[in-house]
Design an enzyme around this catalytic site. Structure first.
Site, PDB file in Angstrom:
ATOM      1  N   HIS A  22      14.796  45.302 -60.530  1.00  0.00           N
ATOM      2  CA  HIS A  22      15.201  44.135 -61.302  1.00  0.00           C
ATOM      3  C   HIS A  22      16.609  43.710 -60.916  1.00  0.00           C
ATOM      4  O   HIS A  22      17.221  44.290 -60.009  1.00  0.00           O
ATOM      5  CB  HIS A  22      15.031  44.381 -62.800  1.00  0.00           C
ATOM      6  CG  HIS A  22      15.866  45.510 -63.353  1.00  0.00           C
ATOM      7  ND1 HIS A  22      17.229  45.557 -63.258  1.00  0.00           N
ATOM      8  CD2 HIS A  22      15.500  46.637 -64.019  1.00  0.00           C
ATOM      9  CE1 HIS A  22      17.684  46.639 -63.852  1.00  0.00           C
ATOM     10  NE2 HIS A  22      16.651  47.333 -64.306  1.00  0.00           N
ATOM     11  N   HIS A  25      19.376  46.454 -60.469  1.00  0.00           N
ATOM     12  CA  HIS A  25      19.243  47.224 -59.223  1.00  0.00           C
ATOM     13  C   HIS A  25      19.650  46.354 -58.028  1.00  0.00           C
ATOM     14  O   HIS A  25      20.316  46.810 -57.107  1.00  0.00           O
ATOM     15  CB  HIS A  25      17.792  47.670 -58.996  1.00  0.00           C
ATOM     16  CG  HIS A  25      17.200  48.453 -60.128  1.00  0.00           C
ATOM     17  ND1 HIS A  25      15.993  48.133 -60.694  1.00  0.00           N
ATOM     18  CD2 HIS A  25      17.654  49.530 -60.799  1.00  0.00           C
ATOM     19  CE1 HIS A  25      15.719  48.995 -61.662  1.00  0.00           C
ATOM     20  NE2 HIS A  25      16.713  49.849 -61.747  1.00  0.00           N
ATOM     21  N   CYS A 130      17.096  64.342 -75.654  1.00  0.00           N
ATOM     22  CA  CYS A 130      16.524  62.989 -75.621  1.00  0.00           C
ATOM     23  C   CYS A 130      15.617  62.912 -74.404  1.00  0.00           C
ATOM     24  O   CYS A 130      16.092  63.073 -73.268  1.00  0.00           O
ATOM     25  CB  CYS A 130      17.614  61.923 -75.552  1.00  0.00           C
ATOM     26  SG  CYS A 130      16.907  60.279 -75.241  1.00  0.00           S
ATOM     27  N   CYS A 133      16.606  60.066 -71.892  1.00  0.00           N
ATOM     28  CA  CYS A 133      17.737  60.350 -70.994  1.00  0.00           C
ATOM     29  C   CYS A 133      17.504  61.621 -70.193  1.00  0.00           C
ATOM     30  O   CYS A 133      18.238  61.892 -69.233  1.00  0.00           O
ATOM     31  CB  CYS A 133      19.024  60.541 -71.776  1.00  0.00           C
ATOM     32  SG  CYS A 133      19.491  59.139 -72.765  1.00  0.00           S
ATOM     33  N   CYS A 147      20.181  59.104 -80.267  1.00  0.00           N
ATOM     34  CA  CYS A 147      20.674  58.960 -78.898  1.00  0.00           C
ATOM     35  C   CYS A 147      21.373  57.603 -78.787  1.00  0.00           C
ATOM     36  O   CYS A 147      20.794  56.577 -79.146  1.00  0.00           O
ATOM     37  CB  CYS A 147      19.496  59.019 -77.919  1.00  0.00           C
ATOM     38  SG  CYS A 147      19.907  58.292 -76.318  1.00  0.00           S
ATOM     39  N   HIS A 150      19.171  55.222 -76.389  1.00  0.00           N
ATOM     40  CA  HIS A 150      17.807  54.839 -76.768  1.00  0.00           C
ATOM     41  C   HIS A 150      17.632  54.538 -78.258  1.00  0.00           C
ATOM     42  O   HIS A 150      16.578  54.062 -78.659  1.00  0.00           O
ATOM     43  CB  HIS A 150      16.822  55.933 -76.336  1.00  0.00           C
ATOM     44  CG  HIS A 150      16.706  56.046 -74.844  1.00  0.00           C
ATOM     45  ND1 HIS A 150      17.542  56.840 -74.092  1.00  0.00           N
ATOM     46  CD2 HIS A 150      15.895  55.421 -73.970  1.00  0.00           C
ATOM     47  CE1 HIS A 150      17.226  56.722 -72.810  1.00  0.00           C
ATOM     48  NE2 HIS A 150      16.239  55.861 -72.706  1.00  0.00           N
ATOM     49  N   LYS A 299      20.714  26.568 -71.276  1.00  0.00           N
ATOM     50  CA  LYS A 299      19.384  26.002 -71.547  1.00  0.00           C
ATOM     51  C   LYS A 299      18.302  26.572 -70.644  1.00  0.00           C
ATOM     52  O   LYS A 299      17.292  27.046 -71.090  1.00  0.00           O
ATOM     53  CB  LYS A 299      19.425  24.479 -71.360  1.00  0.00           C
ATOM     54  CG  LYS A 299      20.009  23.739 -72.522  1.00  0.00           C
ATOM     55  CD  LYS A 299      20.026  22.263 -72.222  1.00  0.00           C
ATOM     56  CE  LYS A 299      21.180  21.989 -71.287  1.00  0.00           C
ATOM     57  NZ  LYS A 299      21.276  20.777 -70.607  1.00  0.00           N
ATOM     58  N   LYS A 302      16.641  30.127 -70.809  1.00  0.00           N
ATOM     59  CA  LYS A 302      15.587  30.483 -71.768  1.00  0.00           C
ATOM     60  C   LYS A 302      14.317  30.868 -71.025  1.00  0.00           C
ATOM     61  O   LYS A 302      13.520  31.649 -71.500  1.00  0.00           O
ATOM     62  CB  LYS A 302      15.295  29.306 -72.684  1.00  0.00           C
ATOM     63  CG  LYS A 302      16.257  29.231 -73.843  1.00  0.00           C
ATOM     64  CD  LYS A 302      15.714  28.333 -74.930  1.00  0.00           C
ATOM     65  CE  LYS A 302      16.817  27.980 -75.907  1.00  0.00           C
ATOM     66  NZ  LYS A 302      17.034  26.559 -76.039  1.00  0.00           N
TER      67      LYS A 302
HETATM   68  N1  MSP Z   1      17.989  57.571 -61.178  1.00  0.00           N
HETATM   69  C1  MSP Z   1      19.214  57.360 -61.826  1.00  0.00           C
HETATM   70  C2  MSP Z   1      20.373  57.371 -60.870  1.00  0.00           C
HETATM   71  C3  MSP Z   1      20.493  58.633 -60.057  1.00  0.00           C
HETATM   72  S1  MSP Z   1      21.763  58.522 -58.888  1.00  0.00           S
HETATM   73  C4  MSP Z   1      21.943  60.063 -58.301  1.00  0.00           C
HETATM   74  C5  MSP Z   1      19.206  56.028 -62.530  1.00  0.00           C
HETATM   75  N2  MSP Z   1      18.323  55.119 -62.105  1.00  0.00           N
HETATM   76  S2  MSP Z   1      18.158  53.630 -62.679  1.00  0.00           S
HETATM   77  O1  MSP Z   1      16.949  53.127 -62.063  1.00  0.00           O
HETATM   78  O2  MSP Z   1      18.204  53.623 -64.079  1.00  0.00           O
HETATM   79  O3  MSP Z   1      19.330  52.811 -62.070  1.00  0.00           O
HETATM   80  C6  MSP Z   1      20.586  52.721 -62.728  1.00  0.00           C
HETATM   81  C7  MSP Z   1      21.440  51.804 -61.920  1.00  0.00           C
HETATM   82  O4  MSP Z   1      20.790  50.521 -61.759  1.00  0.00           O
HETATM   83  C8  MSP Z   1      22.790  51.433 -62.507  1.00  0.00           C
HETATM   84  O5  MSP Z   1      23.767  52.417 -62.330  1.00  0.00           O
HETATM   85  C9  MSP Z   1      23.077  50.171 -61.753  1.00  0.00           C
HETATM   86  O6  MSP Z   1      23.383  50.484 -60.436  1.00  0.00           O
HETATM   87  C10 MSP Z   1      21.731  49.488 -61.792  1.00  0.00           C
HETATM   88  N3  MSP Z   1      21.546  48.730 -63.031  1.00  0.00           N
HETATM   89  C11 MSP Z   1      20.501  48.841 -63.885  1.00  0.00           C
HETATM   90  N4  MSP Z   1      20.628  47.897 -64.854  1.00  0.00           N
HETATM   91  C12 MSP Z   1      21.754  47.182 -64.667  1.00  0.00           C
HETATM   92  C13 MSP Z   1      22.330  46.061 -65.296  1.00  0.00           C
HETATM   93  N5  MSP Z   1      21.802  45.497 -66.352  1.00  0.00           N
HETATM   94  N6  MSP Z   1      23.452  45.555 -64.765  1.00  0.00           N
HETATM   95  C14 MSP Z   1      24.016  46.067 -63.643  1.00  0.00           C
HETATM   96  N7  MSP Z   1      23.482  47.123 -63.028  1.00  0.00           N
HETATM   97  C15 MSP Z   1      22.410  47.757 -63.548  1.00  0.00           C
HETATM   98  O7  MSP Z   1      20.011  55.822 -63.423  1.00  0.00           O
END
Ligand code: MSP
Length: 640
Positions: A22, A25, A130, A133, A147, A150, A299, A302
């Site tokens: 998403h 990521h 949790c 987590c 938590c 969550h 706008k 949405k």
């Molecule tokens: N698998 C673990 C990370 C292990 S690293 C050794 C994990 N994965 S995750 O799929 O949840 O990815 C988390 C990461 O995704 C965040 O640290 C960031 O890089 C990115 N993001 C996920 N949601 C985000 C936002 N809403 N905004 C910005 N970055 C975000 O945690």
């Protein structure tokens, strides 16, 4: 800016495969890619790693819900991540999966090292767990007994497990962070980690009994347990290099920098450095932490229901524009809000107007007036030197910003330069120089400066707008691979072979649609020197009633040097207009001529004479010319 070769190793988090990629990521991975492209541009030796985190409860549960085995499920979702990064133009050097044998082997070797070094013990633990987590929480960490991430009550679990003696590493870690202020950056996250470390650090439970969880890497010293998913995951950063002792590890690990969001600060800021130290491995150089994107506001936004849909906008508006927006909109380290509306606004202002227009104007001017055989070697006029200085300042600021992952500042510096070049065109007005044969040398040197500026922009924009930057370089004939050291204004002494490049970023209208093949120039696409205009819609333009009119009488307005009172015929109707053309046209010479008028203007009174409409004329400097027809049409005919 330093150009000496350096080594740079950058990692993103490895993403859980319990969801598809998403916006969040994509942001981390895109900025990592931009940073690596920038370092490559600077001539550094770069290694860029991303991947997927595939073990643990979360994944096992998601696989069960999908009716698949954990491995089949992980294979499928991991492939979606890989494919998404390919589509977005991410140039990672490696993609690590925690289910790969190369990773498992290094995890087990590190665990064995820790065990042998007395850093691991077997004990019983009762704690608040949790499942979301996948970790235990202390009483203090819970918020209202829940938590904090969550908002669900944890489960109290009492079981025997293996523990890492993390508590013994607290003091040196605090000292290390104090002595290396940029170990964790920006500062707010360093402070956050130091705040965690003001409380006593507990030992870390690093195993899960197999009776409860199968989906993990078995401990090398006890087959009845699998490795805690975070302990497994963090090791990806070294397993992907082949682990301690491997050549790639020796080359890149001393230069390691991690990039994460604030959600996973604790495992990276505390668990990971203590694990490394305990295993006798050097620490990473920097942990770079960014904020969180949220959705909402505006706008159009949405229509974006969630972060996955937000990523779909990359396809709608183009990958360059999407990347640009994310970097320009978020101050590294702080949270930001994502909306389609904000993306469109930035697109039109920064990409279509500032950059797209500059490229269209400059290439058009060079093609129309440039003489590739002309001699331009002359002492640089000071206005041209100012452009050179502006570029030197921009690249200096760019270098400093990129050292700190400050993408927003980096782009602001480049856009400052784009503004300088746009103003330079307005001030030098090559289309005026072109009319004066004695100014030919000056004209050619202005055009060389423009070609040079575009070439430099095509280089420095490469990490931020890879596709557009390549098109700009191509338009000015720069075919060599882009290198920062080549981005020095003042190198060109002759006009290179240039192609016109318009519509680099076609403007997006209010409905979110791009004008296909649109040119950013006003009127006819090649109109020399056409300025950047604020846009109107076709509907707005249609409201202007333009007509052919025949001048039936004309006389000077009393006491005015500039104004003529002109009577015209529009079909059967006759009108009186006041026009500021007295210094250019003798009234008698106008009678009988056909001109173009705006017929539906609000009447205005000028020097006591009511004017009902306006005669169209074009002017540049001291020259003014009426707009006339090149074929005859009856008075009253509509101009479309
Ligand atoms: N698998 C673990 C990370 C292990 S690293 C050794 C994990 N994965 S995750 O799929 O949840 O990815 C988390 C990461 O995704 C965040 O640290 C960031 O890089 C990115 N993001 C996920 N949601 C985000 C936002 N809403 N905004 C910005 N970055 C975000 O945690």
């Amino acid at each position: 800016m330093t150009t000496s070769p350096r080594t740079f190793y950058l990692t993103t988090p490895i993403y859980y495969v319990n969801a598809v990629p998403h916006l969040g990521h994509a942001y981390t991975t895109l900025i990592a890619d931009t940073m690596c492209r920038y370092r490559r541009l600077a001539g550094d030796r770069v290694h860029f790693l991303t991947g997927t985190d595939e073990h643990g409860d979360k994944i096992a549960q998601a696989a069960a819900a999908a009716g698949e085995t954990p491995q089949a499920y992980a294979d499928r979702i991991s492939a979606v991540f890989r494919e998404t990064w390919r589509r977005l133009g991410i140039g990672n050097d490696d993609f690590i999966r925690t289910t790969e044998p190369r990773h498992k082997a290094v995890v087990q070797a590190v665990l064995q090292r820790l065990h042998d070094a007395g850093e691991v013990y077997f004990g019983e633990y009762g704690g608040h767990y949790c499942f979301g987590c996948e970790r235990f929480y202390t009483e203090k960490e819970l918020v209202d007994g829940k938590c904090p991430d969550h908002q669900t009550p944890p489960t109290f679990i009492k079981e025997q497990n293996y523990f890492f003696r993390m508590s013994r590493h607290q003091d040196w870690l605090v000292k290390h962070i104090a002595e290396h202020p940029d170990f964790i950056r920006p500062e707010r996250y360093r402070n956050e980690v130091l705040a965690f470390l003001r409380e006593p650090l507990e030992d870390l439970c690093i195993s899960r009994p197999r009776s409860r969880l199968q989906w993990g890497i078995p401990l090398p010293f006890d087959e009845n347990f699998v490795t805690y998913v975070w302990f497994d995951a963090l090791i990806n950063y070294v397993s992907a290099l082949g682990g301690p002792g491997a050549e790639r590890f020796d080359t890149f690990w001393p230069h390691a920098q991690h990039l994460i969001a604030k959600d996973i600060l604790k495992p990276h800021g505390i668990y990971w450095p203590t694990m490394l130290k305990a295993a006798g491995l050097p620490l990473y150089r920097h942990l770079n932490v960014h904020g969180y994107w949220s959705l909402g506001g505006g706008k159009m936004s949405k229509s974006i229901g969630n972060v996955v849909e937000a990523l779909a906008l990359a396809d709608k508006y183009g990958h360059d524009a999407f990347r640009y927006f994310l970097m320009r909109e978020m101050t590294f380290g702080l949270d930001a809000n994502f909306s389609e509306e904000a993306l469109v606004t930035r697109f039109n202002a920064d990409l279509a107007n500032d950059l797209g227009n500059l490229v269209a104007r400059a290439t058009t001017l060079i093609v129309n007036f440039g003489d590739p055989t002309g001699d331009t070697r002359e002492a640089l006029p000071s206005e041209d030197q100012q452009v050179h200085m502006a570029f030197a300042e921009a690249t200096h600021a760019l270098g400093l910003a990129m050292e700190e992952f400050a993408f927003q500042r980096a782009l602001a510096a480049i856009w400052e330069f784009i503004g300088t070049v746009n103003r330079y065109i307005d001030a030098r007005a090559p289309w005026v120089l072109a009319k004066d044969p004695t100014k030919d040398k000056r004209l050619q040197s202005v055009l060389v400066t423009l070609a040079d500026a575009l070439c430099c922009l095509g280089i420095v924009l490469d990490p931020f707008l890879p596709t557009a930057a390549a098109r700009i370089r191509q338009a000015v004939g720069h075919t060599a691979p882009p290198r920062l050291e080549a981005a020095v204004l003042g190198r060109l002494h002759a006009i290179p072979k240039v192609e016109k490049l318009s519509g680099l970023f076609p403007r997006i209208d209010a409905k979110g649609e791009q004008r296909s093949g649109a040119t950013m120039l006003k009127g006819a696409s090649d109109q020399e020197g056409a300025g950047r205009s604020s846009r109107i819609s076709i509907e707005e333009f249609r409201r202007v009633d333009l007509r052919v009119a025949e001048v039936v009488a004309a006389e000077k307005v009393e006491k005015s040097k500039r104004l003529l009172k002109v009577t015209v015929r529009l079909g059967a109707e006759s009108r009186t207009l006041v026009a500021g053309i007295a210094e250019h046209y003798d009234p008698a010479s106008l009678v009988g001529r056909k001109v173009v008028v705006v017929a539906n203007l609000e009447p205005a009174t000028l020097m006591g004479v009511e004017s009902d409409g306006m005669i169209l004329a074009a002017s540049e400097g001291n020259t003014l010319t009426l707009i006339v027809l090149d074929r005859d049409l009856p008075a009253g005919a509509k101009v479309k």
